[in-house]
Design an enzyme around this catalytic site. Structure first.
Site, PDB file in Angstrom:
ATOM      1  CB  THR A   1      49.042  54.418  30.258  1.00 10.13           C
ATOM      2  OG1 THR A   1      48.094  54.179  29.224  1.00 10.13           O
ATOM      3  CG2 THR A   1      49.995  55.499  29.825  1.00 10.13           C
TER       4      THR A   1
ATOM      5  CB  SER B   1      33.086  54.093  37.414  1.00 15.72           C
ATOM      6  OG  SER B   1      34.379  53.651  37.686  1.00 15.72           O
TER       7      SER B   1
ATOM      8  CE  LYS C   1      37.882  55.759  37.660  1.00 17.08           C
ATOM      9  NZ  LYS C   1      37.778  54.312  37.777  1.00 17.08           N
ATOM     10  CE  LYS C   2      41.157  60.062  32.352  1.00 16.01           C
ATOM     11  NZ  LYS C   2      42.465  60.481  31.834  1.00 16.01           N
TER      12      LYS C   2
ATOM     13  CG  ASP D   1      43.230  63.279  29.931  1.00 16.46           C
ATOM     14  OD1 ASP D   1      44.026  62.748  29.142  1.00 16.46           O
ATOM     15  OD2 ASP D   1      43.063  62.889  31.103  1.00 16.46           O
ATOM     16  CE  LYS D   2      43.904  58.104  25.037  1.00 17.80           C
ATOM     17  NZ  LYS D   2      44.209  56.660  24.898  1.00 17.80           N
ATOM     18  CG  HIS D   3      39.545  57.248  30.142  1.00 18.00           C
ATOM     19  ND1 HIS D   3      40.540  56.898  31.019  1.00 18.00           N
ATOM     20  CD2 HIS D   3      38.591  56.299  30.264  1.00 18.00           C
ATOM     21  CE1 HIS D   3      40.197  55.778  31.643  1.00 18.00           C
ATOM     22  NE2 HIS D   3      39.019  55.391  31.207  1.00 18.00           N
ATOM     23  CB  SER D   4      41.749  54.276  25.923  1.00 14.44           C
ATOM     24  OG  SER D   4      41.543  52.931  25.566  1.00 14.44           O
TER      25      SER D   4
ATOM     26  NE  ARG E   1      30.307  49.182  38.987  1.00 12.04           N
ATOM     27  CZ  ARG E   1      30.984  49.870  38.058  1.00 12.04           C
ATOM     28  NH1 ARG E   1      31.763  50.884  38.407  1.00 12.04           N
ATOM     29  NH2 ARG E   1      30.860  49.570  36.798  1.00 12.04           N
TER      30      ARG E   1
HETATM   31  N1  URA Z   1      36.750  51.476  34.181  1.00 11.37           N
HETATM   32  C1  URA Z   1      36.415  52.198  35.271  1.00 11.37           C
HETATM   33  O1  URA Z   1      37.197  53.008  35.747  1.00 11.37           O
HETATM   34  N2  URA Z   1      35.194  52.001  35.795  1.00 11.37           N
HETATM   35  C2  URA Z   1      34.294  51.125  35.301  1.00 11.37           C
HETATM   36  O2  URA Z   1      33.212  51.011  35.839  1.00 11.37           O
HETATM   37  C3  URA Z   1      34.673  50.374  34.174  1.00 11.37           C
HETATM   38  C4  URA Z   1      35.906  50.577  33.613  1.00 11.37           C
END
Ligand code: URA
Length: 444
Positions: free
Chosen positions: A127, A190, A194-195, A87-90, A175
């Site tokens: 997205t 964070s 999730k990823k 996968d890719k995350h931006s 936060r």
């Molecule tokens: N995106 C996230 O999911 N978490 C963060 O802390 C900052 C950006």
């Protein structure tokens, strides 16, 4: 009543005093996020203590894995997939529609891409919002449909549910309102909690830097990239981070339906695509193919990705993914049937002649929020049809009266506001500075 293993306030005190928390102590804090045994005020104090004193790499790995395990962690082994899960995350930007083309390109090259994406928040687009402009697209499918789509089509782009990393969802919302977002340790945990919950074999991160990015300084982007690459690799997922430019809108559109149109055009006619968008998409694809072992080096990854685009297989996969997730089965051939559009379209024009030297990308993103292409609160509704097309690029020459962007709006007052904002945000001068696309590439 069972004795508490630790007292929340004692762990907060320990971090407040700059000491290192053990894995067992971090696990206790994360448990408190999910079972509500830590109050909001205790978590706010914990976040501030971490913000001020930081987390070392072991603490980051521990926070990441504990938050990841606070919800479902996907596994793909039982599906007997014929390739790696990658996968890719931006970290997000304005006009960043890369995932929409990248996932089908990588799938066409033999990868499996279970992409869990977010909605737009603040000045950056999401997205998921873009995909939801397609009539019928279900961004929150049942678990089995998501898995089957990944297996049968090769990719599925869906939304984050409460099942993934719920501890992070609670901590992040605290936060967000306590001025503790900008902590490299917590950002790392964070994003990765999730990823990594999507059961990846490898990950590529696009860490954006520039005036439209969450990491506005290059130093911060470097810190985030190094931290993410180190923690993810320690957690067993080979990860590469590209630090890329967000000092200009990516591609020629900003919005939701308008970005899907650009993506469809890109998949149908890659040779006509915006050159920066094409280059970054192919670069990220090449890294995904190499790091997941589909190709032996980045160059052959680039060639393979380019072929998948040129021979139409990526376009075919995109259309299949949309159809499998509830959308039409002929989106590529008949996009206008399924994407909403405004009836009003008016050009924003240059006030003088010259070269586009820079843009205030954050302001451009915020002006999109003002016309409801984006949102302020996560619960706000958005207007999928509004946005900008034909956006100029840094380095373009313009004459007075030329189009800087075409505004797709609902009213003259929206147009007047956009005209004022955009003519201030897009700077016309004599010489455009060199503007690199990728600043650095980091892996561990
Ligand atoms: N995106 C996230 O999911 N978490 C963060 O802390 C900052 C950006």
């Amino acid at each position: 009543m069972a004795l508490l293993k630790y007292l929340p306030q004692e762990l907060i005190r320990k971090k407040r005093d700059g000491k290192t928390l053990t894995n067992s102590e971090i696990a206790f804090v994360v448990q408190g996020m999910t079972d509500m045994s830590f109050s909001d005020s205790q978590l706010a104090a914990f976040a501030m203590a971490v913000y001020l004193n930081g987390l070392n790499m072991d603490e980051r790995v521990s926070l990441t894995l504990n938050m990841m395990n606070s919800g479902d962690v996907l596994s793909w082994h039982d599906l007997d997939l014929k390739g790696p899960v990658v996968d890719k995350h931006s970290t997000g930007g304005v006009g960043d529609k890369v995932s929409l083309m990248l996932a089908p390109i990588v799938a066409a090259c033999g990868g499996y891409v279970p992409m869990i994406s977010g909605r737009g928040l603040g000045h950056t687009g999401g997205t998921l919002d873009k995909l939801e402009s397609i009539a019928g697209y279900n961004a929150m499918p049942e678990y089995d449909l998501f898995r089957n789509t990944v297996k049968e089509v090769g990719c599925a782009i869906i939304g984050q549910t409460e099942r993934f990393a719920p501890a992070d969802q609670r901590l992040y919302s605290i936060r967000d309102v306590t001025a503790t977002v900008e902590s490299v340790g917590m950002i790392t945990s964070s994003i990765l909690s999730k990823k990594l919950a999507s059961g990846l074999d490898a990950l590529v991160m696009d860490v954006k830097t520039g005036n439209g990015a969450f990491c506005s300084s290059y130093e911060m982007a470097q810190d985030v990239a190094k931290s993410i690459a180190t923690v993810a690799s320690n957690a067993g997922v080979p990860t590469r981070c590209l630090i890329t430019d967000m000092n200009q809108v990516l591609g020629t559109t900003v919005g939701n339906a308008v970005e899907i149109h650009e993506c469809i055009e890109f998949l149908k006619n890659p040779s006509q695509a915006d050159t920066r968008l094409l280059k970054i998409t192919l670069d990220l694809a090449a890294h995904m193919l190499e790091i997941s072992g589909i190709t032996s080096d980045i160059e052959s990854g680039f060639v393979k990705a380019k072929e998948a685009l040129a021979n139409g297989s990526a376009a075919e996969i995109f259309e299949k993914m949309v159809s499998a997730l509830g959308g039409p089965n002929d989106l590529i051939t008949s996009p206008y049937k399924y994407l909403p559009a405004t009836t009003m379209k008016k050009p924003i024009v240059a006030k003088c002649s010259g070269v586009i030297c820079s843009m205030d990308v954050r302001e451009i993103g915020l002006s999109m929020v003002a016309i409801k292409a984006g949102r302020v609160k996560s619960t706000d509704p958005i207007d999928h049809a509004v946005g900008l097309t034909e956006f100029v690029q840094v380095g373009d020459s313009v004459s007075k009266g030329d189009t800087l962007a075409m505004a797709h709006i609902r009213s003259n007052s929206e147009y007047d506001m956009l005209h004022k904002k955009l003519t201030q945000s897009v700077v016309i001068g004599e010489v455009a500075p060199e503007s690199p696309l990728t600043y650095d590439i980091l892996s561990v």
